[in-house]
Design a protein around this motif. Sequence first.
Motif, PDB file in Angstrom:
ATOM      1  N   SER A  96       1.190  -0.908   0.256  1.00 50.76           N
ATOM      2  CA  SER A  96       0.015  -0.025  -0.085  1.00 50.76           C
ATOM      3  C   SER A  96       0.986   1.201   0.058  1.00 50.76           C
ATOM      4  O   SER A  96       2.106   1.257   0.217  1.00 50.76           O
ATOM      5  N   ALA A  97       0.243   2.256  -0.308  1.00 51.41           N
ATOM      6  CA  ALA A  97       0.977   3.920  -0.625  1.00 51.41           C
ATOM      7  C   ALA A  97       1.097   3.904   0.951  1.00 51.41           C
ATOM      8  O   ALA A  97      -0.190   4.312   2.214  1.00 51.41           O
ATOM      9  N   PRO A  98       1.690   5.199   0.957  1.00 53.70           N
ATOM     10  CA  PRO A  98       2.342   5.929   2.610  1.00 53.70           C
ATOM     11  C   PRO A  98       0.712   6.039   3.598  1.00 53.70           C
ATOM     12  O   PRO A  98       0.380   6.292   4.416  1.00 53.70           O
ATOM     13  N   TYR A  99      -0.012   7.000   2.021  1.00 50.46           N
ATOM     14  CA  TYR A  99      -1.644   7.687   2.401  1.00 50.46           C
ATOM     15  C   TYR A  99      -1.683   6.866   3.063  1.00 50.46           C
ATOM     16  O   TYR A  99      -3.395   6.448   4.148  1.00 50.46           O
TER      17      TYR A  99
END
Length: 372
Positions: free
Chosen positions: A39-42
Motif C-alpha cells: 500500500s501507499a504511505p497515505y
Amino acid sequence: MRLLQLLRRPQAELDAPLWLSRATVILVVAVAAVAPLVSAPYVNFDRSMVLVYIVVGLGLNLLTGNTGQISLGHGFFFALGAYLSAVLVENHGVPYLLLIPIAFVAGYLVGYLFGLPALRLHGLQLALATLGLALVTPAVIKRFEHITDGQAGINIFGGEAPEFTGLARDQWVYYLCLVVALVAYLAVRRLATGRIGRSLIGIRDYEAVATTLGVSTTRTKTTVFAFSAALAGVGGVLYSFVVQYVGPEAFGLPLAIAFITMIVVGGLGTVPGVVFGAFFVVYVPQWTADINQSAAGITYGVALILFIFVLPYGVISLVRRALGPVIARIPGRRPGGPAAAKHDGTAPAGEPTRMEGKRPAREPVATDLRTS
C-alpha cells in the motif's frame, strides 16, 4: 414500522464453529500484516489511525458499554499520552518503544485519581464532569507552554524503523499500532467475556444487586475507568508516531465526540463492534468531505442521532443478523458444545445463549455474580 422494530432488536453473538473462528482470525491477521507492504504511505497512514482509534475505543467501550459509565473526557488521557511521547522523545531522548508502557502507567494512575471522585457521580452528572475535562484540555496544554510549546505544538521525529527490518517508517509504525491493537483487543475481549465482564454487566444493570452479592462497585468502576484511561494514553502515543505532530487543537471536544461516535456506531458493549466504529470515524468524514466540505462537520452528529434512534445496537447487530442464519448451518464444534445454535439466536437445551449486546434478565445476572 416492522423494519424499525427489527433494527432496534439486539442480536445473538455469532456462534461460529471453532475451526471457522480460528480460520477467520488467522485470515484477518494475515491480511492486516501483508497490507502495509503493498500500500501507499497515505493508505498506511489511514489504516494506522484506524488502529489508534481501536485501542482507545476498546477501553472506552469497556467503560461505557459494559459498565454503563459515560465518559466524554478520554481526549484528555489521549492528549496525555501524545504529549508524554513528544516531550520525552524530543526533549529527553527517551527510546520511543518505552513510551507505550510509560503512557499506560501514567494514564492508569491519572485515570484512577480522576475516577475516585468522578465515579461517585452517575449518568448525566458523570457525563458533564468528563465533558468539562474535554473542554479544558486544549487550555491546559496552552497553559503549560514551557513544556508543551503551547499553540505551536511539537514536531516528532521518533519512530523510525530499525535498519535490519528494511521497512519504511509508515510501515513500521503501522506494525507497532497493529501489535498494540491486537494485544489490547485480546485483553479487553477476555475481560468482557469472563467473570469480570459479568460483574461489570451486573453493576451496569443492577448495581444494588451486585453490591448485595459482594461486588465492590466503587473499586470496580474506578479500576475499569483507570484501565480505559490507560488505553487512551497508549493510543495517544501511537497517534504521535503516526501524525508526527501534537498540538492543542487536536484534543478538543470534536475528538471526544469522535470517540463516543465510534462506540455507538460499532455497538455498545461489543468488542468486535469497536473495529467497525473505528473504520467509520476515520473514513466516513473523509468521504463526506469529498462531497461537501461542510458535510464532514455534521457527520458525527447525524450518525449519533441515526444510530441511537434507529440502530441502537450498532453496525455489529446488522452483521450478526446477516451472517447468523448462514453460520448456524455450518457444521463443527461450538465453544459451548458440539451442537449448533438455532437460527433465532437461542441456544440448544443445556447451553447458554450468547447475547453480548443484550442486557440479561435479572435472575441470570444474579446467578453469574454468585458463580464468579
